[in-house]
Motif scaffolding. Structure first.
Motif, PDB file in Angstrom:
ATOM      1  N   ALA A  54     -76.654  10.630  -7.820  1.00  0.00           N
ATOM      2  CA  ALA A  54     -77.513   9.975  -8.817  1.00  0.00           C
ATOM      3  C   ALA A  54     -77.496  10.749 -10.133  1.00  0.00           C
ATOM      4  CB  ALA A  54     -78.939   9.856  -8.278  1.00  0.00           C
ATOM      5  N   ARG A  55     -77.531  12.070 -10.034  1.00  0.00           N
ATOM      6  CA  ARG A  55     -77.520  12.888 -11.257  1.00  0.00           C
ATOM      7  C   ARG A  55     -76.218  12.749 -12.025  1.00  0.00           C
ATOM      8  NH1 ARG A  55     -80.463  18.757 -10.971  1.00  0.00           N
ATOM      9  NH2 ARG A  55     -82.590  17.971 -11.061  1.00  0.00           N
ATOM     10  N   THR A  56     -75.102  12.678 -11.305  1.00  0.00           N
ATOM     11  CA  THR A  56     -73.817  12.531 -11.997  1.00  0.00           C
ATOM     12  C   THR A  56     -73.753  11.202 -12.752  1.00  0.00           C
ATOM     13  OG1 THR A  56     -72.762  11.563 -10.034  1.00  0.00           O
ATOM     14  CG2 THR A  56     -72.591  13.960 -10.325  1.00  0.00           C
ATOM     15  N   GLU A  57     -74.532  10.210 -12.298  1.00  0.00           N
ATOM     16  CA  GLU A  57     -74.599   8.921 -12.986  1.00  0.00           C
ATOM     17  C   GLU A  57     -75.783   8.853 -13.937  1.00  0.00           C
ATOM     18  OE1 GLU A  57     -74.624   5.927  -9.974  1.00  0.00           O
ATOM     19  OE2 GLU A  57     -72.456   6.092  -9.612  1.00  0.00           O
ATOM     20  N   ARG A  58     -76.387  10.027 -14.197  1.00  0.00           N
ATOM     21  CA  ARG A  58     -77.524  10.147 -15.121  1.00  0.00           C
ATOM     22  C   ARG A  58     -78.709   9.291 -14.689  1.00  0.00           C
ATOM     23  NH1 ARG A  58     -76.006  13.038 -19.455  1.00  0.00           N
ATOM     24  NH2 ARG A  58     -73.779  13.225 -19.937  1.00  0.00           N
ATOM     25  N   ARG A  59     -78.897   9.184 -13.386  1.00  0.00           N
ATOM     26  CA  ARG A  59     -80.079   8.506 -12.842  1.00  0.00           C
ATOM     27  C   ARG A  59     -81.011   9.548 -12.246  1.00  0.00           C
ATOM     28  NH1 ARG A  59     -79.187   6.069  -8.458  1.00  0.00           N
ATOM     29  NH2 ARG A  59     -76.966   6.483  -8.092  1.00  0.00           N
ATOM     30  N   GLU A  60     -82.314   9.259 -12.249  1.00  0.00           N
ATOM     31  CA  GLU A  60     -83.284  10.166 -11.658  1.00  0.00           C
ATOM     32  C   GLU A  60     -83.184  10.088 -10.135  1.00  0.00           C
ATOM     33  OE1 GLU A  60     -86.148  13.094 -11.672  1.00  0.00           O
ATOM     34  OE2 GLU A  60     -85.037  12.244 -13.366  1.00  0.00           O
ATOM     35  N   PRO A  61     -82.959  11.218  -9.454  1.00  0.00           N
ATOM     36  CA  PRO A  61     -82.852  11.171  -7.986  1.00  0.00           C
ATOM     37  C   PRO A  61     -84.168  10.739  -7.347  1.00  0.00           C
ATOM     38  CG  PRO A  61     -82.059  13.268  -8.870  1.00  0.00           C
ATOM     39  CD  PRO A  61     -82.767  12.570  -9.979  1.00  0.00           C
ATOM     40  N   ALA A  62     -84.069   9.943  -6.303  1.00  0.00           N
ATOM     41  CA  ALA A  62     -85.267   9.568  -5.546  1.00  0.00           C
ATOM     42  C   ALA A  62     -85.748  10.758  -4.725  1.00  0.00           C
ATOM     43  CB  ALA A  62     -84.943   8.390  -4.625  1.00  0.00           C
ATOM     44  N   GLN A  63     -87.045  10.779  -4.423  1.00  0.00           N
ATOM     45  CA  GLN A  63     -87.566  11.821  -3.552  1.00  0.00           C
ATOM     46  C   GLN A  63     -87.192  11.540  -2.098  1.00  0.00           C
ATOM     47  OE1 GLN A  63     -91.851  12.130  -4.164  1.00  0.00           O
ATOM     48  NE2 GLN A  63     -91.538  13.989  -5.345  1.00  0.00           N
ATOM     49  N   LEU A  64     -87.004  12.627  -1.348  1.00  0.00           N
ATOM     50  CA  LEU A  64     -86.850  12.486   0.095  1.00  0.00           C
ATOM     51  C   LEU A  64     -88.236  12.349   0.704  1.00  0.00           C
ATOM     52  CD1 LEU A  64     -85.189  12.716   2.772  1.00  0.00           C
ATOM     53  CD2 LEU A  64     -85.620  15.172   2.656  1.00  0.00           C
TER      54      LEU A  64
END
Length: 312
Positions: A197-207
């Motif tokens: 997600a970070r490589t696509e500049r998206r905010e990672p979801a929480q686990l």
């Protein structure tokens, strides 16, 4: 070395474990380190070294690479897979200067190496440096734990837990049945997805791992190396979530309970059944909640509440 010449940050409790099967080497290093003010422990073979290390938790281990039976490389590997001893810096002592032996020393978990014949002044200087570095790491982990941070560093390539605060260790043990040095599969899968997600500049979801009325949440803090990830863990339960809503929005106990169940997607009838109230009473509480939060809809109230429950 006279006491007056000790570095200013030396501590009387600093412990060095020397592991060598040659008595002359032990005597030389023991006397030099003792004179420098260190507490010195000795072991003459691998099994004794492992036992001494677990019992005494020395600040630094001076480890002979070549010994009969269990060699120093195997001793180091075992120390690094034991949660109690994995953070202790290991300085290898070796007469083997060929590249493959140096590589083997670092691959086994060594922080440094010195070559034989041993020069005590050089050994003491290297020990002081590694003790200072290890002390800074301990202080950083202690500071994180003092502020209630359950933080774990994970190396994704080999699934290893590089280090963790005591609070993180407790949470991982409570939610996952896995060895303390190995990251759980669920955590590794989430790290991989979040990295993507970070490589696509998206905010990672929480686990989110649910267990009864308790939940374990994980979020990224930082990337500490090419393949090492710093993850913050947090435990939620129904009672603590309600308390956070009371504090954040100055709600009554019942208003906070109603808002909490709205966040969980429950209808007014569902909430009434859970709390032992009528749907009409629940809606009355919701009117007060909307007024205090400055919103007009369930969705808006839930979004605000989620932010506060997650520490926002």
């Amino acid at each position: 070395m006279p006491n007056a010449e000790r570095p200013a940050d030396r501590r009387l409790s600093d412990i060095v474990l020397i592991v060598d099967d040659v008595p002359e080497n032990l005597a030389l290093l023991h006397d030099a380190l003792d004179e420098a003010g260190y507490t010195v422990l000795v072991a003459t073979h691998g099994e004794a070294a492992l036992q001494r290390a677990r019992q005494s938790l020395p600040d630094v281990i001076l480890l002979d690479a070549v010994m009969p039976g269990m060699d120093g490389f195997e001793v180091a590997r075992r120390l690094k897979t034991d949660f109690a001893t994995q953070q202790i810096p290991i300085v290898f002592m070796t007469g083997l200067t060929e590249t493959e032996h140096v590589i083997a020393a670092f691959a086994a978990g060594g922080a440094d190496y010195v070559t034989k014949p041993i020069r005590p002044a050089e050994v003491i200087a290297r020990i002081a440096t590694h003790m200072a570095n290890a002390r800074q790491m301990r202080q950083a982990r202690s500071a994180l734990d003092a502020f209630g941070q359950a933080t774990v560093a994970v190396r994704a390539a080999d699934s290893r837990i590089v280090w963790q605060t005591p609070l993180a260790r407790n949470l991982l043990n409570a939610y996952f049945a896995n060895p303390e040095t190995v990251a759980p599969d669920e955590l590794l899968a989430w790290i991989a997805a979040a990295h993507h997600a970070r490589t696509e500049r998206r905010e990672p979801a929480q686990l989110l791992i649910a267990e009864g009325n308790k939940r374990l949440l994980a979020s990224f803090h930082d990337q500490t190396g090419d393949d090492e990830w710093l993850v913050v863990l947090r435990e939620e339960n129904d009672a603590s979530a309600v308390e956070s809503l009371i504090a954040a929005f100055r709600l009554t106990q019942r208003e906070a309970e109603v808002l909490y169940w709205v966040v969980q997607g429950k209808t007014s009838k569902d909430i009434g059944d859970i709390l032992g109230s009528s749907p009409r009473t629940v809606n009355k509480h919701l009117e007060h909640v909307f007024e205090k939060l400055g919103v007009e809809t369930r969705t808006a109230a839930a979004n605000l509440a989620i932010g506060k429950m997650r520490g926002g």
